[in-house]
Write an enzyme that holds these catalytic residues in place. Structure first.
Site, PDB file in Angstrom:
ATOM      1  N   PRO A 590       0.849  -1.213   0.000  1.00 43.76           N
ATOM      2  CA  PRO A 590       0.000   0.000   0.000  1.00 43.76           C
ATOM      3  C   PRO A 590       0.879   1.256   0.000  1.00 43.76           C
ATOM      4  CG  PRO A 590       0.064  -0.964   2.198  1.00 43.76           C
ATOM      5  CD  PRO A 590       0.828  -1.903   1.302  1.00 43.76           C
ATOM      6  N   ASP A 761       5.836   3.804   1.418  1.00 47.26           N
ATOM      7  CA  ASP A 761       5.128   2.647   1.958  1.00 47.26           C
ATOM      8  C   ASP A 761       4.263   3.140   3.119  1.00 47.26           C
ATOM      9  OD1 ASP A 761       4.280   0.304   3.192  1.00 47.26           O
ATOM     10  OD2 ASP A 761       6.160  -0.762   2.818  1.00 47.26           O
ATOM     11  N   HIS A 762       2.933   3.060   2.954  1.00 47.50           N
ATOM     12  CA  HIS A 762       2.027   3.642   3.940  1.00 47.50           C
ATOM     13  C   HIS A 762       1.892   2.792   5.200  1.00 47.50           C
ATOM     14  CE1 HIS A 762      -0.629   6.557   5.383  1.00 47.50           C
ATOM     15  NE2 HIS A 762      -1.464   6.692   4.365  1.00 47.50           N
ATOM     16  N   ARG A 763       2.541   1.637   5.249  1.00 47.81           N
ATOM     17  CA  ARG A 763       2.430   0.796   6.435  1.00 47.81           C
ATOM     18  C   ARG A 763       3.240   1.343   7.601  1.00 47.81           C
ATOM     19  NH1 ARG A 763       3.617  -4.886   3.488  1.00 47.81           N
ATOM     20  NH2 ARG A 763       5.208  -3.535   2.550  1.00 47.81           N
TER      21      ARG A 763
END
Length: 789
Positions: A590, A761-763
């Site tokens: 994501p 990386d949206h994590r």
């Protein structure tokens, strides 16, 4: 649950010719190792095999160089019970060249270490067991038992293995060989090993049908391995005579799945032989034909073993080396030496294309290049032989014959002795007449024959070849140089072209065209033939069905040459395939993107002042990004399910487009080094990238990536986040804009601005983190003097 002894478990991992067949007299399975245990048999139940296959993954000793035969485990980086991720280093192995980390190819847990630190094991031997679930460790460890060398395979009593079992097994092994041997020059297609852990493959699809023509390098089938679906290419020109294993069937690695013949007329011979073989097998009872079948199979096996026996001379084998940690196969780009050439240790003998770059491969022995097994343009799996080196020049001929048994090609045909009797010589000459010496202007000759002809001043166009398919050998050149009779090729008289008209109502068509038309449900009488005598060919049928396009002449504008556009499938190079796989690996991540405009006037002025000193825009951008990361290190992190991994070093990878691919040379420790040092390092890295000589550490050690398309006039773009990285910065081109200014006469001024886009990386990285990083980057670009510190 049943478990088998360590000796059997280790036997399953040995890469050797093995016979595996169901027993007639029991519900168990007999396993024979044909290379090592000629008379030894271990019996295990089908349930045991299922348990082993389901629970344990074998970690084998890899081939880390082309000459490596065994390796020593220097240290285990993981212990029994530890969790392992794919791509994670699990042990350090000492080869005959250097110590190298060995990575795992599967996620799981180390269940059993079979080769301890300090011990050595041959290439291909199992050194440890890996299980998918932690709960399976105890069972797999019990099955893995003690040290592999400590166990021995039990010797059965005389006659313990029933003769019917032996007969059936041997017949199955040799039947395909017997069929293929009916046609001289036929080649068996084997199930290839597409990964280091693959033991069997499933045929997903045949891209060619029986009777289709095949070109070397053309994809003929799609195979599903334990990793992915991959195309399998043909290594010979010819026709697909027989498909032995149909779509959907699973086959052991090394088993025959099809047969290729050199001529279209040979297809019927193979097909009829296969029918006879099936009818004979079904009609004849196993018990009534045990002795005869066993003797025939054993004779065939003995003949095959004798033909593959290594010659009694000193030689070394050149194997396909592993040039990177992810390399499974390599393509021979070019041979720098020809057959017969002398070789010195340390001298480059070939150029190999891996999945990363083209690299020279050196010889480790003095000698003579006796035989080339893998020709230019062909690919081989890592660890398979590609050439033979003879210690003495006189052993070249013997090794060339031996090399033919390794490739499956027919051995070189020796010229008939001059002392042969006329009665015996006549039929031999009639059956072994050489094919045409040349096709068009091309002379078919071995590399050794060409070099010998140049040395002795022999015109190869005047020499008749006695090798396979009329190939000119070194012996032919020697005979021509000494003036031996019969070696001058007499020009063949051009045959008069016959005229033929089919009878009324008869449609002239080739058998393959009739079969194709019937399959497509077309009336062959409605198809216009373009073959000889107006015959309908397969191409004509394919044009009628739309499978093939009609070749047409392209009209060009007056005074301009016609533009030839590329057409059809162009197979990926190793680098392109690696880039494609890496891009697909990012689809599950994501991501989000943040863009910002950056004023460039001060930066451009600084660049003009340092440009004469060899400092490029790429170096200044890398330095600016590194300084911004110092303030916000979360941008330099990577994600794991357990949490965020912060990288202690700031290594800036810069995407570089090269001929045929994309690679990311890395400026390591960019925040700590001055721009002059970075500039010299970058110049060196770009040179290596263009020549394909970057080492793995120079292109896969980046912690943050920059992709710059500004020099191509691109104003703004989004970059794909590399797998395992936290962020990538896309750099657009600089554009002049008019902005308000209180100090300007007209209240407006002209400035240069550049748009940058950060993909994260949206994590583990959030929007505010990205915004703060871009703000710091913009401030550094606006006050670039700090880049000189």
């Amino acid at each position: 649950m049943k478990f088998v002894s360590t000796a059997l478990f280790m036997a399953l991992a040995i890469n050797s010719a093995q016979a595996f067949a169901p027993s007639v007299s029991s519900n168990k399975v007999a396993f024979n190792n044909a290379n090592t245990f000629a008379s030894s048999t271990v019996v295990m139940s089908q349930q045991d095999l299922t348990v082993l296959a389901a629970e344990a993954i074998e970690i084998t000793m890899p081939a880390l160089s082309s000459t490596m035969k065994e390796g020593r485990v220097v240290s285990w980086l993981k212990q029994e019970g530890d969790e392992v991720e794919a791509g994670e280093a699990i042990m350090v192995v000492e080869s005959d060249k250097a110590d190298m980390d060995v990575e795992a190819f599967e996620d799981g847990f180390i269940a059993k270490i079979l080769v301890e630190e300090g011990e050595s094991a041959p290439v291909g031997e199992v050194v440890a067991l890996l299980v998918a679930e932690e709960a399976d460790i105890a069972e797999a460890a019990a099955a893995g038992g003690g040290a592999p060398a400590a166990a021995a395979v039990a010797e059965p009593a005389s006659g313990e293995l029933s003769s019917s079992t032996t007969s059936t097994s041997n017949t199955n092994v040799s039947s395909t060989e017997i069929i293929s041997n009916i046609v001289e020059g036929s080649t068996e297609i084997f199930m290839p090993a597409l990964s280091s852990t693959m033991v069997e493959g499933k045929i997903v699809q045949w891209l060619k049908s029986e009777g289709d023509e095949i070109l070397a390098g053309e994809a003929i089938m799609v195979v599903e391995s334990d990793k992915a679906d991959m195309d399998v290419e043909a290594f010979e020109d010819g026709f697909l005579a027989k498909i032995i294993k149909e779509e959907g069937e699973t086959v052991d690695v090394g088993a025959a799945v099809g047969i290729i013949v050199p001529e279209e007329d040979d297809i019927a011979k193979i097909s009829s032989a296969a029918v006879v073989d099936v009818e004979t097998s079904s009609d004849a009872g196993i018990n009534s034909s045990t002795t005869t079948t066993t003797q025939t199979a054993n004779s065939t096996d003995a003949a095959a073993a004798a033909s593959a026996e290594a010659p009694d001379c000193e030689f070394s084998q050149v194997d396909m080396p592993a040039l990177s940690s992810t390399m499974k196969e390599g393509k021979v780009v070019s041979w720098l030496k020809a057959e017969g050439d002398p070789i010195s240790a340390g001298e480059a003998i070939m150029v190999v294309e891996s999945d990363k770059a083209d690299m020279d491969v050196e010889a480790f022995e003095d000698g003579f290049l006796a035989a080339i097994i893998t020709d230019e343009g062909e690919s081989s799996a890592v660890g398979t032989p590609v050439a033979l080196i003879a210690a003495e020049e006189g052993d070249i001929a013997a090794l060339q014959t031996y090399a033919a048994t390794l490739t499956g090609a027919p051995a070189p045909v020796a010229a008939a002795p001059a002392a042969a009797t006329p009665a015996a010589a006549a039929p031999r000459a009639a059956s072994a007449a050489p094919a045409a010496v040349a096709t068009g202007d091309r002379i078919v000759a071995s590399p050794l024959a060409k070099s010998l002809a140049a040395e002795k001043g022999v015109d190869l166009s005047t020499v008749a070849g006695t090798g396979p398919n009329g190939r000119i050998t070194a012996g032919d050149v020697e005979a021509a140089a000494t003036g031996a009779p019969g070696k001058k090729a007499a020009p063949a008289a051009a045959p008069a072209k016959p005229a033929w008209t089919p009878a009324a109502g008869v449609v002239a068509a080739t058998p393959m065209a009739r079969a194709a038309a019937k399959k497509a449900r077309l009336d062959i009488a409605t198809i216009q033939g373009t073959g000889e005598f107006g015959r309908v060919t397969v191409d004509d049928v394919q044009i009628a069905t739309g499978e093939k396009k009609v070749e047409r002449k392209k009209a060009a504008a007056a005074g301009a040459e016609a533009v030839e556009l590329p057409e059809g499938l162009v197979p990926f190079t190793g680098m392109q395939r690696a880039v494609s796989n890496n891009m697909e690996a990012t689809l599950s991540t994501p991501v989000f993107r943040v863009s910002r405009e950056v004023e460039m006037d001060a930066f451009n002025a600084l660049y003009q002042s340092v440009k004469p000193k060899g400092v490029t825009v790429s170096v200044l951008l890398a330095k600016a990004a590194a300084l911004a990361i110092e303030k916000y290190p979360i941008i330099n992190s990577s994600y794991t399910p357990e949490g965020t991994v912060f990288n202690p070093d700031i290594n800036i990878a810069m995407a570089v487009a090269i001929d045929g691919g994309l690679i990311t040379p890395t400026l390591k420790y960019a925040n700590e080094r001055n721009i002059m040092e970075l500039g010299e390092n970058w110049k060196e890295l770009v040179g290596k990238a263009k020549s394909g000589t970057l080492s793995p550490d120079e292109y896969n050690s980046g912690t943050f990536t920059i992709s710059n398309l500004g020099m191509f006039g691109v104003s703004q773009f989004d970059a794909i986040l590399p797998a395992g990285a936290g962020g990538i910065l896309a750099i657009g081109g600089t554009q002049e804009q008019i902005v308000p200014c209180d100090k300007a006469v007209l209240g407006m001024k002209k400035v240069s601005k550049m748009t940058v886009t950060l993909t994260c990386d949206h994590r583990q990285i959030y929007g505010a983190d990205a915004a703060l990083f871009l703000k710091a980057f913009s401030e550094i670009m606006g006050s670039p003097q700090q880049l000189l510190l």
